[in-house]
Scaffold this motif. Structure first.
Motif, PDB file in Angstrom:
ATOM      1  N   ILE A 126       0.312  11.922   2.259  1.00  0.00           N
ATOM      2  CA  ILE A 126      -0.141  10.626   2.782  1.00  0.00           C
ATOM      3  C   ILE A 126      -1.416  10.164   2.068  1.00  0.00           C
ATOM      4  O   ILE A 126      -1.547   8.990   1.691  1.00  0.00           O
ATOM      5  CB  ILE A 126      -0.376  10.712   4.308  1.00  0.00           C
ATOM      6  CG1 ILE A 126       0.958  10.910   5.042  1.00  0.00           C
ATOM      7  CG2 ILE A 126      -1.076   9.457   4.825  1.00  0.00           C
ATOM      8  CD1 ILE A 126       0.815  11.269   6.502  1.00  0.00           C
ATOM      9  N   ARG A 127      -2.348  11.076   1.874  1.00  0.00           N
ATOM     10  CA  ARG A 127      -3.590  10.719   1.187  1.00  0.00           C
ATOM     11  C   ARG A 127      -3.333  10.398  -0.283  1.00  0.00           C
ATOM     12  O   ARG A 127      -4.012   9.527  -0.855  1.00  0.00           O
ATOM     13  CB  ARG A 127      -4.596  11.866   1.326  1.00  0.00           C
ATOM     14  CG  ARG A 127      -5.174  11.985   2.734  1.00  0.00           C
ATOM     15  CD  ARG A 127      -6.026  13.220   2.906  1.00  0.00           C
ATOM     16  NE  ARG A 127      -6.682  13.261   4.214  1.00  0.00           N
ATOM     17  CZ  ARG A 127      -7.267  14.341   4.714  1.00  0.00           C
ATOM     18  NH1 ARG A 127      -7.294  15.472   4.012  1.00  0.00           N
ATOM     19  NH2 ARG A 127      -7.834  14.306   5.904  1.00  0.00           N
ATOM     20  N   GLU A 128      -2.366  11.068  -0.911  1.00  0.00           N
ATOM     21  CA  GLU A 128      -1.999  10.755  -2.290  1.00  0.00           C
ATOM     22  C   GLU A 128      -1.450   9.335  -2.386  1.00  0.00           C
ATOM     23  O   GLU A 128      -1.740   8.602  -3.330  1.00  0.00           O
ATOM     24  CB  GLU A 128      -0.959  11.755  -2.803  1.00  0.00           C
ATOM     25  CG  GLU A 128      -1.525  13.043  -3.345  1.00  0.00           C
ATOM     26  CD  GLU A 128      -2.333  12.817  -4.617  1.00  0.00           C
ATOM     27  OE1 GLU A 128      -1.759  12.326  -5.611  1.00  0.00           O
ATOM     28  OE2 GLU A 128      -3.545  13.118  -4.606  1.00  0.00           O
ATOM     29  N   VAL A 129      -0.650   8.955  -1.406  1.00  0.00           N
ATOM     30  CA  VAL A 129      -0.110   7.592  -1.379  1.00  0.00           C
ATOM     31  C   VAL A 129      -1.245   6.579  -1.292  1.00  0.00           C
ATOM     32  O   VAL A 129      -1.282   5.583  -2.033  1.00  0.00           O
ATOM     33  CB  VAL A 129       0.857   7.415  -0.185  1.00  0.00           C
ATOM     34  CG1 VAL A 129       1.228   5.940   0.000  1.00  0.00           C
ATOM     35  CG2 VAL A 129       2.112   8.240  -0.392  1.00  0.00           C
ATOM     36  N   PHE A 130      -2.183   6.816  -0.399  1.00  0.00           N
ATOM     37  CA  PHE A 130      -3.308   5.888  -0.234  1.00  0.00           C
ATOM     38  C   PHE A 130      -4.156   5.808  -1.508  1.00  0.00           C
ATOM     39  O   PHE A 130      -4.695   4.747  -1.839  1.00  0.00           O
ATOM     40  CB  PHE A 130      -4.174   6.325   0.952  1.00  0.00           C
ATOM     41  CG  PHE A 130      -5.255   5.350   1.308  1.00  0.00           C
ATOM     42  CD1 PHE A 130      -4.949   4.071   1.739  1.00  0.00           C
ATOM     43  CD2 PHE A 130      -6.590   5.704   1.211  1.00  0.00           C
ATOM     44  CE1 PHE A 130      -5.945   3.160   2.061  1.00  0.00           C
ATOM     45  CE2 PHE A 130      -7.593   4.813   1.534  1.00  0.00           C
ATOM     46  CZ  PHE A 130      -7.271   3.538   1.961  1.00  0.00           C
ATOM     47  N   ALA A 131      -4.246   6.928  -2.236  1.00  0.00           N
ATOM     48  CA  ALA A 131      -5.047   6.959  -3.464  1.00  0.00           C
ATOM     49  C   ALA A 131      -4.354   6.274  -4.628  1.00  0.00           C
ATOM     50  O   ALA A 131      -5.005   5.663  -5.477  1.00  0.00           O
ATOM     51  CB  ALA A 131      -5.365   8.410  -3.837  1.00  0.00           C
TER      52      ALA A 131
END
Length: 300
Positions: free
Chosen positions: A19-24
């Motif tokens: 999820i954090r990779e997507v946001f980044a």
């Protein structure tokens, strides 16, 4: 001192990382929210990923107009509690605009029509990464998915053109007009989901809990009585204690006889189940490759 994680905490950490990779990596990500247990867990993980801040992207619901009333009520309450933005794509609007043609007949469903509405909603709001709660154990077509699933400028999926994800390195590069579907809980099983819901005490729609409901027996499953189905003369309306293992349109989601009225009982029931959770979904019974065909066209 040894530091160890339970398998649920390992799955949680992996999903939060995705999820954090997507946001980044993406500019306009969103969560595809159906109101089912998997998208609820995904939303809970997103809440954890950015706590104490709010979830920094919207929830997207593709409303077929044939939802369980309980699902819509749960969706609206969750959005209010989280303080997040909700984007709704309407299948009825797609029908009214002539973009799709509604099916007719005894087993008619709006499920396949969602694809056009979903792609139009993604284009309207310029969503470049749509996160969903699909899991590899659900269905053989979903077992082929990577975490990051590339979609071309027509929104279509090519199972033979998947990008490698060695060492959990994700390639989110795309051309103009393309987008990604991302599945952070790909490695979870149905049992993992229920054990995590129990562990985290996550609210779920009452539909998952055994309750008394009027149903008819059709296509080897207990189909809930609603205004959207026509009951034939030979079909008998019965009141039974049932629950639903997976949620979709009220017209295609079959229930099972159950006395599992607590999360603990649901976990026990799932452990002894001999049928897959989508075994009572009429949309998956239309052909051996029903799910894969829909996914190639742009389905979830």
């Amino acid at each position: 001192m040894r530091y160890t994680l339970t398998h649920l905490k390992e799955l949680e950490a992996e999903a939060i990382y995705v999820i954090r990779e997507v946001f980044a990596q993406f500019e306009n990500p969103a969560i595809l929210f159906s109101g089912g247990k998997d998208s609820i867990v995904l939303t809970h993980l997103a809440k954890k990923a950015f706590w104490p801040s709010k979830i920094p992207f919207p929830l997207v619901h593709i409303d077929t107009g044939h939802n369980f009333p309980e699902t819509i009520a749960f969706r609206d309450q969750l959005v209010e509690n989280l303080g997040v933005r909700l984007l709704v794509g309407s299948v009825q609007k797609s029908i009214d605009d002539g973009a799709v043609r509604e099916e007719t007949g005894k087993n008619a469903s709006r499920n396949a029509l969602q694809t056009v509405t979903l792609l139009d909603t993604i284009e309207e709001f310029q969503i470049d990464a749509a996160m969903g709660g699909a899991r590899r154990d659900e269905e053989k077509a979903r077992a082929k998915e990577r975490f990051f699933s590339h979609r071309d400028d027509f929104g279509q999926w090519d199972p033979k053109n998947q990008r490698p994800e060695l060492w959990n390195l994700f390639n989110g590069k795309k051309n103009m007009g393309e987008h990604f579907r991302v599945f952070p809980i790909s490695n979870w099983t149905e049992m993992d989901v229920w054990q995590y819901i129990l562990l985290e005490n996550i609210d779920i729609p009452s539909l998952y809990i055994a309750h008394e409901r009027e149903v008819i027996f059709r296509n080897n499953t207990w189909l809930p009585v609603s205004e959207f189905i026509t009951i034939e003369e030979h079909e008998k309306v019965e009141s039974r204690m049932i629950r639903f293992r997976t949620l979709g349109d009220i017209t295609i989601t079959g229930g099972i006889d159950s006395d599992a009225d607590t999360l603990e009982k649901i976990v026990q029931e799932v452990a002894s189940a001999r049928q897959t959770e989508r075994g009572n979904r009429a949309d998956d019974k239309r052909g051996e490759t029903a799910m894969e065909d829909r996914k190639k066209q742009g389905y979830f």
